[in-house]
Enzyme design. Structure first.
Site, PDB file in Angstrom:
ATOM      1  CG  ASP A  18      -4.833  -7.649  -5.667  1.00 49.13           C
ATOM      2  OD1 ASP A  18      -5.296  -8.697  -5.218  1.00 49.13           O
ATOM      3  OD2 ASP A  18      -4.218  -6.825  -4.956  1.00 49.13           O
ATOM      4  CG  HIS A  41      -1.871  -1.073   1.371  1.00 44.44           C
ATOM      5  ND1 HIS A  41      -1.784  -2.035   2.350  1.00 44.44           N
ATOM      6  CD2 HIS A  41      -2.959  -1.395   0.637  1.00 44.44           C
ATOM      7  CE1 HIS A  41      -2.792  -2.880   2.226  1.00 44.44           C
ATOM      8  NE2 HIS A  41      -3.517  -2.528   1.191  1.00 44.44           N
ATOM      9  N   GLY A  86      -2.134  -2.159  -7.442  1.00 43.67           N
ATOM     10  CA  GLY A  86      -0.975  -3.043  -7.428  1.00 43.67           C
ATOM     11  C   GLY A  86      -1.145  -4.182  -8.423  1.00 43.67           C
ATOM     12  CD  GLN A 119      -8.496  -5.016  -7.082  1.00 46.54           C
ATOM     13  OE1 GLN A 119      -9.356  -5.516  -6.378  1.00 46.54           O
ATOM     14  NE2 GLN A 119      -7.459  -4.383  -6.560  1.00 46.54           N
TER      15      GLN A 119
END
Ligand code: PAJ
Length: 299
Positions: A154, A37, A151, A157
């Protein structure tokens, strides 16, 4: 750093920078921050004038029986870490605010991008991505950033979200950033918090398996099956039985049999103890060997 909890507060905080044409970056998260993150926040800090981080554990992307209630949370620590990264605005909406009474709309990327890998009914299922695209559409509409950071951990995604913004003309640049790993290779994940010391040791087989697939490609494997087998061998030796290991086109997640110069995504999902972990590696074809004629040509 300002913490805002309501949409009016968010809009008001962003009105002035938006009017003066400052570049706004959004990092959508579900909190319990780790270096993955933080790397997205750093990228946003480098590339944008105003950095907004959203922290929202989105219930609609969790299936029944998944870990919504157990999902790790520590708002105070997250706020401290975000502040240290120079985040300007931490937006922490409530579930009621995001899904008010009568909420009836969904954004869905149909087809192959959301029906394979994580989207297979036996895995997280297609509802998972509907939850993700719907909430990210809301976050993008609320913040209206110039760029949004995701990111590659993933990877599916990120592909689905790129499809959504392309299809629906969201005026935002999607930035897909590299996966951050522990020293031994384990991809950072909020769900690593579920691992016991013993499980933590076994979990490293996931990234080792992916490295083995990468090595197989570098050593001249010609089929995607060979990459999958290389990864499976490492996983099974460590006693990790994956939900899936698949090698697909990194562009559109279609199946490919031969490594014929296209980038390939090798993706793994595996349960280790209570944690369901995912990871992937992007294998890009090696540059072509120079031919005889190019070797002879003067530079
Ligand atoms: P979350 O799992 O909190 O992840 C937030 C962002 O951090 C995602 O873009 C994810 O890909 C990225 N990320 C996670 N681990 C990473 C790592 N090891 N290296 C680099 N980046 C990493 O993904 C979500 O939340 C949600 O689905 C969300 C997009 C916020 C929608 O609810």
């Amino acid at each position: 750093m300002k913490i805002v909890r309501s949409k009016p507060e968010l809009r008001e905080s962003l009105a002035a920078p938006r009017r003066s044409g400052r570049r706004i970056g959004l990092v959508p998260t579900m909190g319990y921050f780790h270096e993955g993150h933080l790397s997205l926040m750093r990228a946003a800090r480098r590339e944008c004038d105003v950095v907004v981080v959203s922290l929202f554990v989105n219930p609609t992307q969790f299936g029944p029986g998944e870990d919504l209630d157990a999902y790790p949370r520590d708002e105070q620590r997250d706020a401290e870490l975000a502040q240290l990264e120079g985040v300007d605005l931490l937006w922490i909406p409530t579930v009621d605010q995001m899904y008010s009474e009568g909420f009836a709309t969904a954004v869905e990327v149909a087809g192959d991008l959301t029906g394979v890998l994580e989207g297979e009914p036996d895995h997280r299922g297609p509802d998972h991505f509907r939850g993700v695209t719907t909430v990210v559409a809301k976050l993008l509409n609320s913040v209206q950033p110039d760029a949004a950071y995701f990111g590659r951990k993933d990877a599916q995604q990120a592909l689905v979200l790129q499809r959504m913004v392309d299809d629906l003309d969201f005026p935002v640049e999607i930035r897909a950033m590299p996966t951050i790993r522990e020293e031994d290779g384990l991809a950072l994940s909020s769900r690593n918090a579920y691992l016991s010391p013993d499980e933590r040791e076994r979990a490293v087989a996931i990234s080792r398996g992916l490295r083995a697939a990468e090595r197989a490609a570098a050593e001249g494997a010609t089929s995607t099956q060979a990459l999958v087998e290389a990864a499976l061998k490492v996983l099974r030796q460590a006693g990790v039985e994956p939900e899936y290991v698949e090698a697909r086109s990194a562009d559109d997640l279609s199946t490919i049999a031969e490594l014929n110069g296209r980038p390939v995504l090798v993706a793994v999902a595996a349960r280790v103890g209570k944690a369901r972990l995912i990871d992937n590696v992007l294998i890009t074809p090696a540059p072509e060997e120079p031919s005889d004629s190019s070797q002879e040509a003067p530079l």
